[in-house]
Design a protein around this motif. Structure first.
Motif, PDB file in Angstrom:
ATOM      1  N   VAL A 108       0.831  -1.204   0.000  1.00  0.00           N
ATOM      2  CA  VAL A 108       0.000   0.000   0.000  1.00  0.00           C
ATOM      3  C   VAL A 108       0.866   1.253   0.000  1.00  0.00           C
ATOM      4  O   VAL A 108       0.508   2.266  -0.624  1.00  0.00           O
ATOM      5  CB  VAL A 108      -0.991  -0.008   1.183  1.00  0.00           C
ATOM      6  N   MET A 109       2.006   1.189   0.667  1.00  0.00           N
ATOM      7  CA  MET A 109       2.886   2.361   0.687  1.00  0.00           C
ATOM      8  C   MET A 109       3.499   2.622  -0.683  1.00  0.00           C
ATOM      9  O   MET A 109       3.575   3.772  -1.132  1.00  0.00           O
ATOM     10  CB  MET A 109       3.964   2.173   1.751  1.00  0.00           C
ATOM     11  N   ARG A 110       3.915   1.590  -1.368  1.00  0.00           N
ATOM     12  CA  ARG A 110       4.467   1.779  -2.715  1.00  0.00           C
ATOM     13  C   ARG A 110       3.396   2.319  -3.668  1.00  0.00           C
ATOM     14  O   ARG A 110       3.691   3.147  -4.537  1.00  0.00           O
ATOM     15  CB  ARG A 110       5.063   0.479  -3.241  1.00  0.00           C
ATOM     16  N   ARG A 143       4.297  14.396  -2.603  1.00  0.00           N
ATOM     17  CA  ARG A 143       4.285  14.445  -1.137  1.00  0.00           C
ATOM     18  C   ARG A 143       3.456  13.284  -0.608  1.00  0.00           C
ATOM     19  O   ARG A 143       2.334  13.062  -1.069  1.00  0.00           O
ATOM     20  CB  ARG A 143       3.695  15.766  -0.622  1.00  0.00           C
ATOM     21  N   VAL A 144       4.004  12.554   0.329  1.00  0.00           N
ATOM     22  CA  VAL A 144       3.270  11.457   0.975  1.00  0.00           C
ATOM     23  C   VAL A 144       3.309  11.644   2.480  1.00  0.00           C
ATOM     24  O   VAL A 144       4.382  11.834   3.072  1.00  0.00           O
ATOM     25  CB  VAL A 144       3.863  10.076   0.615  1.00  0.00           C
ATOM     26  N   THR A 145       2.138  11.586   3.091  1.00  0.00           N
ATOM     27  CA  THR A 145       2.011  11.649   4.548  1.00  0.00           C
ATOM     28  C   THR A 145       1.548  10.293   5.057  1.00  0.00           C
ATOM     29  O   THR A 145       0.579   9.728   4.537  1.00  0.00           O
ATOM     30  CB  THR A 145       1.007  12.728   4.968  1.00  0.00           C
ATOM     31  N   SER A 146       2.214   9.790   6.064  1.00  0.00           N
ATOM     32  CA  SER A 146       1.849   8.520   6.679  1.00  0.00           C
ATOM     33  C   SER A 146       1.054   8.776   7.954  1.00  0.00           C
ATOM     34  O   SER A 146       1.456   9.571   8.803  1.00  0.00           O
ATOM     35  CB  SER A 146       3.107   7.715   7.015  1.00  0.00           C
ATOM     36  N   ALA A 147      -0.081   8.083   8.081  1.00  0.00           N
ATOM     37  CA  ALA A 147      -0.893   8.148   9.305  1.00  0.00           C
ATOM     38  C   ALA A 147      -0.408   7.069  10.273  1.00  0.00           C
ATOM     39  O   ALA A 147      -0.376   5.891   9.923  1.00  0.00           O
ATOM     40  CB  ALA A 147      -2.365   7.940   8.975  1.00  0.00           C
ATOM     41  N   THR A 148      -0.049   7.462  11.467  1.00  0.00           N
ATOM     42  CA  THR A 148       0.489   6.515  12.432  1.00  0.00           C
ATOM     43  C   THR A 148      -0.105   6.786  13.818  1.00  0.00           C
ATOM     44  O   THR A 148      -0.903   7.722  13.990  1.00  0.00           O
ATOM     45  CB  THR A 148       2.031   6.609  12.477  1.00  0.00           C
ATOM     46  N   GLU A 185       8.474   1.882  10.464  1.00  0.00           N
ATOM     47  CA  GLU A 185       9.724   1.333   9.932  1.00  0.00           C
ATOM     48  C   GLU A 185       9.592   0.991   8.453  1.00  0.00           C
ATOM     49  O   GLU A 185      10.496   1.274   7.648  1.00  0.00           O
ATOM     50  CB  GLU A 185      10.121   0.093  10.734  1.00  0.00           C
ATOM     51  N   VAL A 186       8.465   0.381   8.089  1.00  0.00           N
ATOM     52  CA  VAL A 186       8.259   0.031   6.679  1.00  0.00           C
ATOM     53  C   VAL A 186       8.138   1.300   5.837  1.00  0.00           C
ATOM     54  O   VAL A 186       8.673   1.381   4.722  1.00  0.00           O
ATOM     55  CB  VAL A 186       7.011  -0.862   6.507  1.00  0.00           C
ATOM     56  N   PHE A 187       7.468   2.322   6.373  1.00  0.00           N
ATOM     57  CA  PHE A 187       7.337   3.586   5.640  1.00  0.00           C
ATOM     58  C   PHE A 187       8.720   4.193   5.368  1.00  0.00           C
ATOM     59  O   PHE A 187       8.995   4.671   4.257  1.00  0.00           O
ATOM     60  CB  PHE A 187       6.475   4.556   6.445  1.00  0.00           C
ATOM     61  N   LYS A 188       9.579   4.150   6.358  1.00  0.00           N
ATOM     62  CA  LYS A 188      10.928   4.685   6.169  1.00  0.00           C
ATOM     63  C   LYS A 188      11.687   3.883   5.117  1.00  0.00           C
ATOM     64  O   LYS A 188      12.367   4.453   4.242  1.00  0.00           O
ATOM     65  CB  LYS A 188      11.683   4.672   7.496  1.00  0.00           C
ATOM     66  N   ASP A 189      11.553   2.555   5.168  1.00  0.00           N
ATOM     67  CA  ASP A 189      12.242   1.702   4.196  1.00  0.00           C
ATOM     68  C   ASP A 189      11.772   1.996   2.771  1.00  0.00           C
ATOM     69  O   ASP A 189      12.578   2.122   1.846  1.00  0.00           O
ATOM     70  CB  ASP A 189      11.999   0.227   4.515  1.00  0.00           C
ATOM     71  N   VAL A 190      10.460   2.107   2.596  1.00  0.00           N
ATOM     72  CA  VAL A 190       9.909   2.348   1.265  1.00  0.00           C
ATOM     73  C   VAL A 190      10.294   3.737   0.771  1.00  0.00           C
ATOM     74  O   VAL A 190      10.631   3.924  -0.409  1.00  0.00           O
ATOM     75  CB  VAL A 190       8.374   2.178   1.281  1.00  0.00           C
TER      76      VAL A 190
END
Length: 353
Positions: free
Chosen positions: A166-168, A180-185, A199-204
């Motif tokens: 989903v992140m990709r 621009r991508v914002t992650s909801a956490t 962690e996965v968001f940072k990796d991607v």
């Protein structure tokens, strides 16, 4: 000639009014653009179908739908007839899960002529990309004991495969927009799944150096949706958080009746499904005043999905011209009927051909 086989499921309530309206728009587009045609097949799966057959769709319903390029859904549910957990899990969620529609995409955009409840919406234009298959909505858990000893357990499940997927998808969309991508956490309160999500968001994000990133805790993020939505471009979120954000997005547009959505299968094994966010609206059934814009905007998403972005953009432009001229239904403060709004969109499409 590109010919798309589309399974039409009007479903319940106003779905039976707005789906035919949107199909008329798509048929007009087909007539105006010789390289594209549609073959619609309607299926009666709905609460009425349940009352007659004891199930929301037949045993081979999914097999029948699997032969189509996409599914065009109107609305599901009428709690006066069938409990929501039966109607939704028997049709909408069943299709999402069995057809591996693992990603849900919901745009929110300030449409001209539609009064947002926000004092200064500042022309927001954003996409919520929601993980659609697991997370907080994983059907794992149970209930034990009774009375004051009763315990309910709901397990949240986050796999690296689905989270990265989903992140990709969100990053790929952002490369075509404002980057621009914002992650909801909520990693300050949910101690296992959300740090994993971060962690996965940072990796991607490392694979997309040209895309600006940001992450926000869901409580603050919902507040920013109300106070400053124009700061966002693409947002990626878990199942629950994405569900919440996308409904807030519909609300700040001024009416849930204009909000579209797509349930996306990314592996090509099954069709994707496109549906407006609004429900079946049993209070206005048969009055001819249901807002068709959510369903017609959903048709635009269907076009985009099948590589017809240019035509899809023309359709969205026409929708915006129509709302700008205040040719809208009563939920938006207008006086026009479902048919009048649809006919106006069709007329303007023909004028642009």
């Amino acid at each position: 000639m590109k010919k798309l086989k589309i399974a039409s499921i009007p479903g319940d309530g106003i779905g039976k009014e707005v789906v035919p309206a949107a199909i008329d728009v798509l048929e007009t587009i087909s007539d105006l653009h010789g390289g594209l045609s549609f073959d619609f097949t309607e299926f009666p799966y709905s609460c009425d179908y349940y009352l007659e057959h004891g199930e929301m769709m037949p045993e081979d319903g999914l097999k029948r739908l699997s032969d189509f390029d996409s599914i065009f859904l109107g609305a599901v549910g009428d709690a006066n007839l069938v409990p929501d957990h039966i109607s939704l899990w028997g049709l909408l969620i069943k299709i999402r899960r069995e057809f591996e529609q693992t990603i849900n995409v919901r745009p929110a955009k300030q449409l001209p002529g539609i009064q947002s409840p926000l004092v200064n919406p500042n022309d927001f234009d954003l996409l919520v990309v929601r993980e659609n298959s697991e997370g907080e909505y994983s059907s794992i858990g149970g209930r034990i004991y009774r009375d004051e000893d009763e315990i309910a357990i709901q397990n949240n499940v986050f796999s690296r495969k689905a989270t990265e997927r989903v992140m990709r998808f969100a990053f790929d969309l952002a490369t075509k927009r404002q980057k621009r991508v914002t992650s909801a956490t909520k990693s300050n309160g949910i101690v296992y799944s959300m740090p994993f999500w971060d962690e996965v968001f940072k990796d991607v994000s490392n694979d997309y150096p040209d895309v600006e990133t940001d992450q926000q805790h869901i409580d603050a993020l919902t507040a920013f949706f109300v106070t400053n939505p124009s700061r966002f471009d693409v947002l990626v979120a878990s199942n629950l958080f994405g569900d919440i954000l996308s409904d807030v997005g519909a609300g700040i547009m001024g009416s849930i009746g204009v909000a579209p959505a797509g349930n996306i299968n990314v592996n090509g094994k099954y069709p994707s499904m496109f549906e407006p966010v609004h429900g079946s609206a049993p209070d206005i059934i048969g009055k001819g005043i249901a807002n068709p814009i959510g369903q017609i905007w959903t048709a635009k998403m269907l076009l985009d999905h099948h590589g017809e972005e240019e035509i899809g953009q023309v359709l969205l432009d026409v929708i915006e011209e129509t709302t700008s001229d205040r040719i809208v239904t009563a939920d938006l403060g207008g006086k026009h009927t479902t048919k009048e709004v649809t006919d106006e969109i069709i007329k303007r499409l023909k004028a642009k051909a």
